[in-house]
Scaffold this motif. Structure first.
Motif, PDB file in Angstrom:
ATOM      1  N   ALA A 100      10.237   3.385  70.964  1.00 28.66           N
ATOM      2  CA  ALA A 100       9.951   3.982  72.263  1.00 28.66           C
ATOM      3  C   ALA A 100      10.034   2.930  73.365  1.00 28.66           C
ATOM      4  N   ILE A 101       9.550   1.717  73.087  1.00 33.27           N
ATOM      5  CA  ILE A 101       9.626   0.641  74.075  1.00 33.27           C
ATOM      6  C   ILE A 101      11.084   0.317  74.394  1.00 33.27           C
ATOM      7  N   VAL A 102      11.906   0.180  73.348  1.00 34.08           N
ATOM      8  CA  VAL A 102      13.322  -0.145  73.559  1.00 34.08           C
ATOM      9  C   VAL A 102      14.038   0.990  74.285  1.00 34.08           C
ATOM     10  N   ASN A 104      12.945   3.249  76.268  1.00 33.81           N
ATOM     11  CA  ASN A 104      12.509   3.495  77.640  1.00 33.81           C
ATOM     12  C   ASN A 104      12.491   2.225  78.484  1.00 33.81           C
ATOM     13  N   SER A 105      13.131   1.189  77.973  1.00 36.95           N
ATOM     14  CA  SER A 105      13.057  -0.106  78.631  1.00 36.95           C
ATOM     15  C   SER A 105      14.050  -0.207  79.790  1.00 36.95           C
ATOM     16  N   SER A 106      13.577  -0.794  80.888  1.00 40.08           N
ATOM     17  CA  SER A 106      14.454  -1.143  82.002  1.00 40.08           C
ATOM     18  C   SER A 106      14.711  -2.644  82.018  1.00 40.08           C
ATOM     19  N   PHE A 107      14.296  -3.335  80.946  1.00 42.53           N
ATOM     20  CA  PHE A 107      14.428  -4.783  80.876  1.00 42.53           C
ATOM     21  C   PHE A 107      15.837  -5.199  80.460  1.00 42.53           C
ATOM     22  N   ASP A 108      16.218  -6.417  80.896  1.00 44.07           N
ATOM     23  CA  ASP A 108      17.453  -7.018  80.397  1.00 44.07           C
ATOM     24  C   ASP A 108      17.257  -7.547  78.983  1.00 44.07           C
ATOM     25  N   LEU A 109      16.052  -7.982  78.702  1.00 42.65           N
ATOM     26  CA  LEU A 109      15.757  -8.505  77.375  1.00 42.65           C
ATOM     27  C   LEU A 109      14.298  -8.236  77.038  1.00 42.65           C
ATOM     28  N   LEU A 110      14.039  -8.069  75.749  1.00 43.36           N
ATOM     29  CA  LEU A 110      12.697  -7.952  75.204  1.00 43.36           C
ATOM     30  C   LEU A 110      12.548  -8.986  74.096  1.00 43.36           C
ATOM     31  N   TYR A 111      11.382  -9.602  73.999  1.00 43.84           N
ATOM     32  CA  TYR A 111      11.193 -10.584  72.938  1.00 43.84           C
ATOM     33  C   TYR A 111       9.728 -10.583  72.506  1.00 43.84           C
ATOM     34  N   GLY A 126      15.852  -2.910  66.239  1.00 48.39           N
ATOM     35  CA  GLY A 126      17.026  -3.439  66.922  1.00 48.39           C
ATOM     36  C   GLY A 126      16.912  -4.865  67.428  1.00 48.39           C
ATOM     37  N   PHE A 127      15.802  -5.530  67.142  1.00 50.35           N
ATOM     38  CA  PHE A 127      15.642  -6.928  67.536  1.00 50.35           C
ATOM     39  C   PHE A 127      16.380  -7.839  66.546  1.00 50.35           C
ATOM     40  N   ARG A 128      16.651  -9.059  66.978  1.00 50.72           N
ATOM     41  CA  ARG A 128      17.263 -10.066  66.118  1.00 50.72           C
ATOM     42  C   ARG A 128      16.409 -11.321  66.140  1.00 50.72           C
ATOM     43  N   VAL A 129      16.428 -12.081  65.050  1.00 44.89           N
ATOM     44  CA  VAL A 129      15.679 -13.331  64.981  1.00 44.89           C
ATOM     45  C   VAL A 129      16.452 -14.417  65.722  1.00 44.89           C
ATOM     46  N   LEU A 130      15.785 -15.026  66.726  1.00 41.71           N
ATOM     47  CA  LEU A 130      16.389 -16.142  67.450  1.00 41.71           C
ATOM     48  C   LEU A 130      16.219 -17.460  66.700  1.00 41.71           C
ATOM     49  N   GLY A 131      15.093 -17.608  66.036  1.00 35.76           N
ATOM     50  CA  GLY A 131      14.766 -18.844  65.341  1.00 35.76           C
ATOM     51  C   GLY A 131      13.262 -18.983  65.278  1.00 35.76           C
ATOM     52  N   SER A 132      12.796 -20.119  64.778  1.00 36.32           N
ATOM     53  CA  SER A 132      11.371 -20.342  64.588  1.00 36.32           C
ATOM     54  C   SER A 132      10.822 -21.328  65.605  1.00 36.32           C
ATOM     55  N   THR A 133       9.599 -21.081  66.032  1.00 40.86           N
ATOM     56  CA  THR A 133       8.905 -22.083  66.829  1.00 40.86           C
ATOM     57  C   THR A 133       8.619 -23.298  65.952  1.00 40.86           C
ATOM     58  N   VAL A 134       8.380 -24.422  66.583  1.00 39.71           N
ATOM     59  CA  VAL A 134       7.933 -25.614  65.851  1.00 39.71           C
ATOM     60  C   VAL A 134       6.575 -26.022  66.387  1.00 39.71           C
ATOM     61  N   VAL A 316      11.749 -13.156  68.109  1.00 43.09           N
ATOM     62  CA  VAL A 316      12.729 -12.080  67.973  1.00 43.09           C
ATOM     63  C   VAL A 316      13.146 -11.608  69.359  1.00 43.09           C
ATOM     64  N   LEU A 317      14.391 -11.113  69.447  1.00 37.76           N
ATOM     65  CA  LEU A 317      14.958 -10.758  70.751  1.00 37.76           C
ATOM     66  C   LEU A 317      15.771  -9.484  70.657  1.00 37.76           C
ATOM     67  N   TRP A 318      15.600  -8.641  71.661  1.00 36.65           N
ATOM     68  CA  TRP A 318      16.512  -7.522  71.935  1.00 36.65           C
ATOM     69  C   TRP A 318      17.071  -7.760  73.321  1.00 36.65           C
ATOM     70  N   ALA A 319      18.398  -7.701  73.463  1.00 38.81           N
ATOM     71  CA  ALA A 319      19.019  -7.938  74.764  1.00 38.81           C
ATOM     72  C   ALA A 319      20.007  -6.841  75.083  1.00 38.81           C
ATOM     73  N   ARG A 320      19.988  -6.413  76.332  1.00 37.22           N
ATOM     74  CA  ARG A 320      20.968  -5.439  76.799  1.00 37.22           C
ATOM     75  C   ARG A 320      22.328  -6.122  76.873  1.00 37.22           C
TER      76      ARG A 320
END
Length: 343
Positions: A100-102, A104-111, A126-134, A316-320
């Motif tokens: 529902a967030i994705v 109805n989103s007006s964002f360019d990116l969600l993370y 629909g998100f993808r893993v960007l990598g891990s924090t250190v 994790v990231l979802w990007a338009r």
């Protein structure tokens, strides 16, 4: 009985959300609702509830967090406070919330920085893993560590004194010449920090969360449940701020919450050296950072004695697609991400 998802009005839905938190997630601070949901610098949060038999059994939010990349402003959102009560804690209901967030989103990116269970749900949405924090730690004093491991107190004190001397010799009390600079400990961020942000944003090729004084004061100075401290370095000649660190303290350990320097070379070194000297004089035992992004920053931290710790969490990231035609947002080395960029 099937589930339904509803986006709430923040004022009229306040008691439903806070009641759900109190019953299912009592450690979530209620003061966060007014501070981050209703008075966010970049706009009011979007909040969705999961309903079953007209009863709230879950909730999730998207908090606006805008970025600058290559001179363009990106409308970002942080997924947070994703929770479902124990009786309904399955993949399907939580997935409905995130979808529902994705949708109805007006964002360019969600993370987000979800835990392991929530990460799987984000990926399904629909998100993808960007990598891990250190997480990296610079030990400043050995007293606390040795006291925990050596029961005989006199021996622990003697070894700690020797260990502290060795740490000073190994890293040096002052890695760079700090004489052209002075330390400033302001209680809030002023227009000097706006000027620093403009200089950094203009020169940077990274994906940078906006760090003007309005955001910094709201995020840190006005936080209702965490006590943050500001450390800044200025030029003696004209009082220009060349960098700052925001930190909080837990059990004599300093946790860096945000860090920004005018450049990655001279000024970043000056900022880190001055900060480590400062917290050493205050008697703290260690400095801890959690960071995601450009590997050059990690190498800089290593150069100042910070050591990697096995404490990570995936971003994790979802990007338009229209906001990221070249896929640059998926390159972790383009990011500059600290605790300030999380909810």
């Amino acid at each position: 009985m099937s589930y339904s998802v509803k986006k709430i009005e923040l004022e009229s839905g306040r008691e439903d959300i806070l009641g759900f938190w109190r019953e299912n997630f009592p450690t979530w601070p209620s003061k966060k609702y007014n501070w981050l949901y209703e008075q966010n610098v970049f706009g009011r949060a979007g909040c969705w509830t999961l309903l079953k038999d007209d009863r709230v059994v879950g909730s999730a939010a998207a908090f606006p967090r805008d970025f600058i990349f290559r001179g363009q402003r990106l409308r970002g959102g942080i997924t947070g406070d994703v929770g479902v009560d124990r009786r309904n804690r399955m993949m399907g209901p939580a997935l409905q919330l995130l979808r529902a967030i994705v949708a109805n989103s007006s964002f360019d990116l969600l993370y987000g920085l979800p835990n392991q269970h929530a990460e799987a749900i984000h990926l399904k949405a629909g998100f993808r893993v960007l990598g891990s924090t250190v997480r990296m730690v610079r030990v400043i004093r050995t007293d606390q560590y040795l006291a925990q491991r050596i029961r005989y107190a006199p021996a622990a004190r003697i070894l700690a004194a020797a260990g502290n001397v060795l740490l000073d010799v190994r890293h040096g009390r002052q890695r760079v010449d700090l004489s052209p600079y002075r330390i400033d400990l302001p209680l809030r961020f002023d227009d000097r920090f706006d000027a620093l942000w403009r200089r950094v944003a203009t020169a940077s090729t990274r994906i940078l969360g906006i760090r003007n004084r309005e955001f910094l004061n709201r995020r840190f100075v006005r936080c209702p449940y965490i006590d943050y401290h500001i450390f800044a370095v200025t030029k003696r000649s004209d009082h220009t701020v060349i960098g700052y660190i925001v930190y909080r303290v837990v059990d004599r350990v300093v946790h860096v919450s945000d860090c920004l320097a005018e450049d990655d070379d001279t000024h970043f070194d000056v900022l880190l050296s001055a900060f480590v000297n400062h917290v050493r004089m205050l008697g703290f035992h260690a400095v801890s950072v959690q960071y995601f992004g450009d590997a050059g920053v990690i190498e800089k931290l290593k150069g100042h004695g910070f050591v990697m710790r096995p404490d990570t969490r995936n971003v994790v990231l979802w990007a338009r697609s229209s906001a990221d035609p070249a896929g640059d947002l998926l390159d972790r080395n383009r990011w500059y991400f600290w605790e300030a960029d999380n909810d």
